[in-house]
Design an enzyme around this catalytic site. Structure first.
Site, short mmCIF file in Angstrom:
data_model
loop_
_atom_site.label_atom_id
_atom_site.label_comp_id
_atom_site.label_asym_id
_atom_site.label_seq_id
_atom_site.Cartn_x
_atom_site.Cartn_y
_atom_site.Cartn_z
N GLY A 174 0.87 -1.16 0.00
CA GLY A 174 0.00 0.00 0.00
C GLY A 174 0.91 1.21 0.00
N HIS A 208 -8.96 -0.27 18.62
CA HIS A 208 -8.65 0.94 17.85
C HIS A 208 -9.93 1.38 17.13
CE1 HIS A 208 -6.43 3.84 15.51
NE2 HIS A 208 -6.75 3.26 14.37
N GLY A 214 1.14 4.38 3.78
CA GLY A 214 2.31 3.58 3.40
C GLY A 214 3.46 4.45 2.94
N ASP A 224 2.39 -1.69 -4.47
CA ASP A 224 0.99 -1.29 -4.61
C ASP A 224 0.41 -1.99 -5.83
OD1 ASP A 224 -0.67 1.27 -3.24
OD2 ASP A 224 -1.47 0.61 -5.19
N SER A 267 -4.07 -1.71 8.16
CA SER A 267 -5.37 -1.54 7.50
C SER A 267 -6.51 -1.72 8.50
CB SER A 267 -5.53 -2.59 6.39
OG SER A 267 -4.41 -2.58 5.53
N1 NAI Z 1 -4.18 1.39 12.20
C1 NAI Z 1 -4.14 2.71 12.12
O1 NAI Z 1 -3.83 3.39 13.11
C2 NAI Z 1 -4.48 3.39 10.84
C3 NAI Z 1 -5.04 2.68 9.81
N2 NAI Z 1 -5.33 3.30 8.62
C4 NAI Z 1 -5.85 2.44 7.58
O2 NAI Z 1 -4.81 2.19 6.64
C5 NAI Z 1 -5.37 1.90 5.36
C6 NAI Z 1 -4.68 2.75 4.30
O3 NAI Z 1 -5.02 4.10 4.48
P1 NAI Z 1 -4.47 5.20 3.42
O4 NAI Z 1 -3.03 4.97 3.17
O5 NAI Z 1 -4.93 6.51 3.89
O6 NAI Z 1 -5.28 4.79 2.12
P2 NAI Z 1 -4.87 5.06 0.58
O7 NAI Z 1 -6.09 4.85 -0.24
O8 NAI Z 1 -4.16 6.35 0.48
O9 NAI Z 1 -3.81 3.90 0.27
C7 NAI Z 1 -4.16 2.55 0.22
C8 NAI Z 1 -3.35 1.93 -0.90
O10 NAI Z 1 -3.60 0.52 -0.91
C9 NAI Z 1 -3.50 0.11 -2.26
N3 NAI Z 1 -4.09 -1.22 -2.44
C10 NAI Z 1 -5.40 -1.57 -2.43
N4 NAI Z 1 -5.53 -2.90 -2.63
C11 NAI Z 1 -4.27 -3.41 -2.75
C12 NAI Z 1 -3.75 -4.70 -2.95
N5 NAI Z 1 -4.54 -5.76 -3.08
N6 NAI Z 1 -2.41 -4.85 -3.03
C13 NAI Z 1 -1.59 -3.78 -2.91
N7 NAI Z 1 -2.04 -2.52 -2.70
C14 NAI Z 1 -3.36 -2.34 -2.63
C15 NAI Z 1 -4.23 1.19 -3.03
O11 NAI Z 1 -3.90 1.17 -4.42
C16 NAI Z 1 -3.74 2.43 -2.30
O12 NAI Z 1 -2.62 3.01 -2.95
C17 NAI Z 1 -6.87 2.15 5.51
O13 NAI Z 1 -7.56 0.94 5.72
C18 NAI Z 1 -6.96 3.03 6.74
O14 NAI Z 1 -8.21 2.95 7.38
C19 NAI Z 1 -5.08 4.62 8.41
C20 NAI Z 1 -4.54 5.38 9.41
C21 NAI Z 1 -4.21 4.84 10.72
O1 OAA Z 2 -9.49 7.18 11.45
C1 OAA Z 2 -9.24 6.32 10.58
O2 OAA Z 2 -10.10 5.74 9.91
C2 OAA Z 2 -7.82 5.95 10.35
C3 OAA Z 2 -7.23 5.58 11.64
O3 OAA Z 2 -7.33 4.47 12.08
C4 OAA Z 2 -6.73 6.68 12.46
O4 OAA Z 2 -6.32 7.73 11.95
O5 OAA Z 2 -6.73 6.50 13.69
#
Ligand code: NAI
Ligand code: OAA
Length: 311
Positions: free
Chosen positions: A7, A175, A12, A32, A119
């Site tokens: 990702g 979370h 990422g 990605d 994720s």
């Molecule tokens: N655990 C935590 O504290 C946090 C979790 N997240 C989660 O992280 C995830 C990513 O968030 P963002 O980076 O903002 O989203 P984003 O949409 O900017 O990036 C996600 C990337 O995953 C890629 N992707 C989708 N399916 C794929 C696959 N099968 N193989 C490889 N790449 C693939 C997409 O092309 C995209 O570039 C989300 O689920 C979000 O909710 C986000 C912030 C904090």
């Molecule tokens: O809020 C969201 O969906 C993404 C996340 O987990 C965070 O920023 O804590």
């Protein structure tokens, strides 16, 4: 040391950028599914090297897992983020399939890697990775508590008008907007309980703001946050790769700790070269224990939605 991040989106790529800038890994592979996207992000980050002064090799690949081979740590950020008004849990339908197939591909090429799951819904995705990969529990780590704790410390620092780095505080539990447990009673300003400086009303507001920290940013940005999430992943990976043995709240598979079994949920962990090296069973008071039990029930409920992906 080699790290793969799947990702190359907001979280990422930010994580790769912070890790390169801080020299946490010698090699970073961004992968990605979007054609050319990870290559573009890697090239852009690489072009920072002469101005910010790092030597980390950063490469990008489109869905070619052979390039991830031999990674010490793999980070899964692939999947969709939420939009304003959504909960993290609403992402499960799409993200579960993505996380499972990505995790299996990664394991094939890096059989000894430690997995960091980002994720959302993160606790559920961590449980999915644990159940589907069959790895020992110390090698599957969900990142959420590091971020939630940094938000908690930020809100405390704003309320106190003191630097966040002088504040020690932790968030455990799920979370999720309603499952996080900011441990206000144990938070301190350089060892002095924050309750000596802030009223109960102020402390309650800090805890409430922390719990909806991700939702607040999603409302402001139109998609979920990435700078603090990316930096939080880098902080966690640093503790693994450099065997720092930091205490970080992480989502891990529990077997009796805090009275819970068969879920992944945020608990204080010692994180080092073996991944989760210890789960600290800290003493909670009755109110905190009740909150933890409630949080665990909600997290457990979400795992039921994985039945079709895990069968
Ligand atoms: N655990 C935590 O504290 C946090 C979790 N997240 C989660 O992280 C995830 C990513 O968030 P963002 O980076 O903002 O989203 P984003 O949409 O900017 O990036 C996600 C990337 O995953 C890629 N992707 C989708 N399916 C794929 C696959 N099968 N193989 C490889 N790449 C693939 C997409 O092309 C995209 O570039 C989300 O689920 C979000 O909710 C986000 C912030 C904090
Ligand atoms: O809020 C969201 O969906 C993404 C996340 O987990 C965070 O920023 O804590």
């Amino acid at each position: 040391m080699k790290v793969t991040i799947v990702g190359a989106g907001n979280v990422g790529a930010t994580c790769a950028d912070v890790m390169a800038y801080r020299g946490i890994a010698s090699e970073i592979v961004l992968l990605d599914i979007r054609e050319g996207f990870a290559e573009g992000k890697a090239l852009d980050i690489t072009q920072c090297a002469t101005n910010t002064g790092f030597n980390t090799k950063v490469t990008g690949v489109t869905n070619d897992y052979s390039k991830t081979a031999g990674s010490n740590v793999v980070v899964i950020t692939s999947g969709i983020p939420r939009k304003p008004g959504m909960t993290r849990e609403e992402l499960i339908g799409i993200n579960a399939g993505i996380v499972k197939s990505v995790a299996e591909n990664l394991l094939q090429h890096s059989p000894n890697a430690i997995f960091v799951i980002v994720s959302n819904p993160m606790d559920t995705m961590t449980y999915l990775a644990y159940k589907s990969l069959g790895l020992p529990k110390n090698r599957i780590i969900g990142m959420g508590g590091a971020l939630d704790s940094s938000r908690f410390r930020t809100y405390l620092s704003l309320a106190l008008d003191k630097p966040a780095n002088d504040i020690s505080a932790m968030v455990i539990g799920g979370h999720g907007d309603t499952t996080m447990i900011p441990l206000t009673r144990l938070a301190s300003y350089n060892g002095i309980p924050v309750s000596q400086f802030l009223s109960q009303e102020q402390l309650d507001k800090v805890a409430a703001d922390t719990m909806v920290g991700g939702a607040t940013l999603t409302g402001l940005l139109g998609t979920s946050a990435w700078y603090a999430p990316g930096a939080s992943v880098a902080y966690l990976v640093d503790s693994i790769l450099n065997d720092q043995k930091k205490m970080i709240a992480c989502s891990v598979f529990v077997e009796g700790e805090y009275g819970q079994n068969d879920i992944c949920i945020g608990v204080p962990c010692i994180i080092g070269k073996n991944g989760v090296e210890e789960i600290l069973d800290i003493k909670l008071n009755d109110a905190e224990k009740a909150l933890f039990a409630k949080s665990a029930d909600a997290v457990r409920g979400m795992n039921d939605a994985l039945a079709s992906v895990l069968s």
